[in-house]
Design a protein around this motif. Structure first.
Motif, PDB file in Angstrom:
ATOM      1  N   TYR A  22       1.092  -1.121  -0.296  1.00 17.22           N
ATOM      2  CA  TYR A  22       0.079   0.354  -0.065  1.00 17.22           C
ATOM      3  C   TYR A  22       0.877   1.409  -0.026  1.00 17.22           C
ATOM      4  O   TYR A  22       0.169   2.503  -0.886  1.00 17.22           O
ATOM      5  CB  TYR A  22      -0.935  -0.100   1.141  1.00 17.22           C
ATOM      6  CG  TYR A  22      -2.304   1.686   0.956  1.00 17.22           C
ATOM      7  CD1 TYR A  22      -2.786   1.132   0.555  1.00 17.22           C
ATOM      8  CD2 TYR A  22      -1.382   2.198   1.839  1.00 17.22           C
ATOM      9  CE1 TYR A  22      -4.037   2.345   0.660  1.00 17.22           C
ATOM     10  CE2 TYR A  22      -2.316   3.221   1.638  1.00 17.22           C
ATOM     11  CZ  TYR A  22      -3.905   3.077   1.495  1.00 17.22           C
ATOM     12  OH  TYR A  22      -4.330   4.586   1.380  1.00 17.22           O
ATOM     13  N   HIS A  23       1.536   1.312   1.102  1.00 19.82           N
ATOM     14  CA  HIS A  23       2.659   2.121   1.306  1.00 19.82           C
ATOM     15  C   HIS A  23       3.833   2.416   0.104  1.00 19.82           C
ATOM     16  O   HIS A  23       4.866   3.388   0.203  1.00 19.82           O
ATOM     17  CB  HIS A  23       3.652   2.534   2.472  1.00 19.82           C
ATOM     18  CG  HIS A  23       1.931   3.203   2.882  1.00 19.82           C
ATOM     19  ND1 HIS A  23       1.312   3.754   3.261  1.00 19.82           N
ATOM     20  CD2 HIS A  23       1.064   1.801   4.307  1.00 19.82           C
ATOM     21  CE1 HIS A  23       0.773   3.900   4.385  1.00 19.82           C
ATOM     22  NE2 HIS A  23       0.695   2.883   4.316  1.00 19.82           N
ATOM     23  N   GLY A  24       4.400   1.455  -0.756  1.00 21.11           N
ATOM     24  CA  GLY A  24       5.288   1.464  -1.606  1.00 21.11           C
ATOM     25  C   GLY A  24       6.480   1.149  -0.622  1.00 21.11           C
ATOM     26  O   GLY A  24       7.908   1.676  -0.956  1.00 21.11           O
ATOM     27  N   GLN A  25       6.749   0.296   0.137  1.00 20.32           N
ATOM     28  CA  GLN A  25       7.820  -0.003   1.275  1.00 20.32           C
ATOM     29  C   GLN A  25       8.721  -0.922   1.057  1.00 20.32           C
ATOM     30  O   GLN A  25       8.176  -2.360   1.565  1.00 20.32           O
ATOM     31  CB  GLN A  25       7.421   0.366   2.420  1.00 20.32           C
ATOM     32  CG  GLN A  25       6.471   1.586   3.452  1.00 20.32           C
ATOM     33  CD  GLN A  25       6.116   1.430   4.670  1.00 20.32           C
ATOM     34  OE1 GLN A  25       5.557   0.467   5.061  1.00 20.32           O
ATOM     35  NE2 GLN A  25       6.539   3.008   5.477  1.00 20.32           N
ATOM     36  N   ARG A  28       7.301  -2.002  -4.730  1.00 21.59           N
ATOM     37  CA  ARG A  28       6.702  -1.218  -5.810  1.00 21.59           C
ATOM     38  C   ARG A  28       5.188  -1.217  -5.094  1.00 21.59           C
ATOM     39  O   ARG A  28       4.612  -2.317  -4.902  1.00 21.59           O
ATOM     40  CB  ARG A  28       6.297  -1.700  -7.239  1.00 21.59           C
ATOM     41  CG  ARG A  28       6.589  -0.024  -8.195  1.00 21.59           C
ATOM     42  CD  ARG A  28       7.156  -0.371  -9.703  1.00 21.59           C
ATOM     43  NE  ARG A  28       5.634  -0.295  -9.957  1.00 21.59           N
ATOM     44  CZ  ARG A  28       5.664  -1.144 -11.172  1.00 21.59           C
ATOM     45  NH1 ARG A  28       5.818  -2.117 -11.785  1.00 21.59           N
ATOM     46  NH2 ARG A  28       4.354  -0.899 -11.774  1.00 21.59           N
ATOM     47  N   ARG A  29       4.664   0.544  -5.271  1.00 21.80           N
ATOM     48  CA  ARG A  29       3.278   0.191  -5.020  1.00 21.80           C
ATOM     49  C   ARG A  29       2.634   0.073  -5.606  1.00 21.80           C
ATOM     50  O   ARG A  29       2.020   0.404  -6.952  1.00 21.80           O
ATOM     51  CB  ARG A  29       2.955   2.080  -4.337  1.00 21.80           C
ATOM     52  CG  ARG A  29       1.573   2.477  -4.070  1.00 21.80           C
ATOM     53  CD  ARG A  29       2.118   4.283  -3.096  1.00 21.80           C
ATOM     54  NE  ARG A  29       0.733   4.093  -1.966  1.00 21.80           N
ATOM     55  CZ  ARG A  29      -0.553   4.626  -2.522  1.00 21.80           C
ATOM     56  NH1 ARG A  29      -0.988   5.775  -3.198  1.00 21.80           N
ATOM     57  NH2 ARG A  29      -1.472   4.860  -1.750  1.00 21.80           N
ATOM     58  N   LEU A  31      -1.642  -0.844  -5.418  1.00 20.94           N
ATOM     59  CA  LEU A  31      -2.880  -0.876  -4.515  1.00 20.94           C
ATOM     60  C   LEU A  31      -3.831  -2.110  -4.900  1.00 20.94           C
ATOM     61  O   LEU A  31      -4.321  -2.887  -3.745  1.00 20.94           O
ATOM     62  CB  LEU A  31      -3.357   0.411  -4.999  1.00 20.94           C
ATOM     63  CG  LEU A  31      -2.840   1.733  -4.475  1.00 20.94           C
ATOM     64  CD1 LEU A  31      -3.452   2.598  -4.788  1.00 20.94           C
ATOM     65  CD2 LEU A  31      -2.994   1.324  -3.118  1.00 20.94           C
TER      66      LEU A  31
END
Length: 168
Positions: A22-25, A28-29, A31
């Motif tokens: 979700y946050h791209g941590q 890769r983001r 959704l």
């Protein structure tokens, strides 16, 4: 329990993986993938995942907007005591999104979240009193709620007090 669900899938691990997506941590983001992963954790009963599934349905993040589904998932999390979901469910009732509009139900859920010191719910309670939504209009009570919310760092509440000429 929601910690370890069926088939060996761990709801907390799924929730953390979904958060990264979700946050791209560290990934890769993504959704749609985050939504599917949150949903797996939500179906295992994880209240944070249930709330995020509701949020994504409400906002159309990674999935089509479906307010009825948002309400359903917010309710599951709220009934487990998840504070953000209580506030979000109150908002859905106030707006009449996915449920018939009900200030009474909005107040119920905002109050439950405010009882757990949620600054957003406190701000929403202030709005309810300021506008007379489901309660008698009462600026003193509205200001009391805005002050409580602002004291917890809620910027909108502090801004509203400033607009009203009230010192915090």
């Amino acid at each position: 329990s929601w910690i370890s669900g069926n088939g060996g899938e761990n709801a907390e691990e799924l929730f953390r993986k979904a958060d990264r997506l979700y946050h791209g941590q560290g990934e890769r983001r993504n959704l749609p993938q985050a939504f599917r992963t949150y949903m797996r954790a939500a179906e295992l009963g994880h209240p944070g995942a249930q709330n995020r599934v509701g949020w994504m349905y409400e906002k159309g993040e990674g999935v089509d907007v479906e307010h009825g589904e948002a309400v359903r998932w917010y309710r599951k999390a709220a009934e487990q005591g998840y504070v953000n979901a209580m506030n979000d469910l109150g908002y859905m009732y106030r707006q009449g999104w996915g449920v018939p509009q009900s200030y009474e139900d909005a107040l119920y859920w905002f109050n439950r979240a405010a009882d757990k010191y949620d600054s957003y719910a406190e701000y929403n309670m202030g709005q309810m009193y300021e506008n007379g939504w489901g309660v008698e209009k009462d600026m003193e009570e509205a200001i009391r709620w805005f002050r409580r919310s602002a004291a917890r760092g809620h910027e909108w509440a502090a801004k509203r007090l400033e607009e009203l000429g009230i010192k915090t």
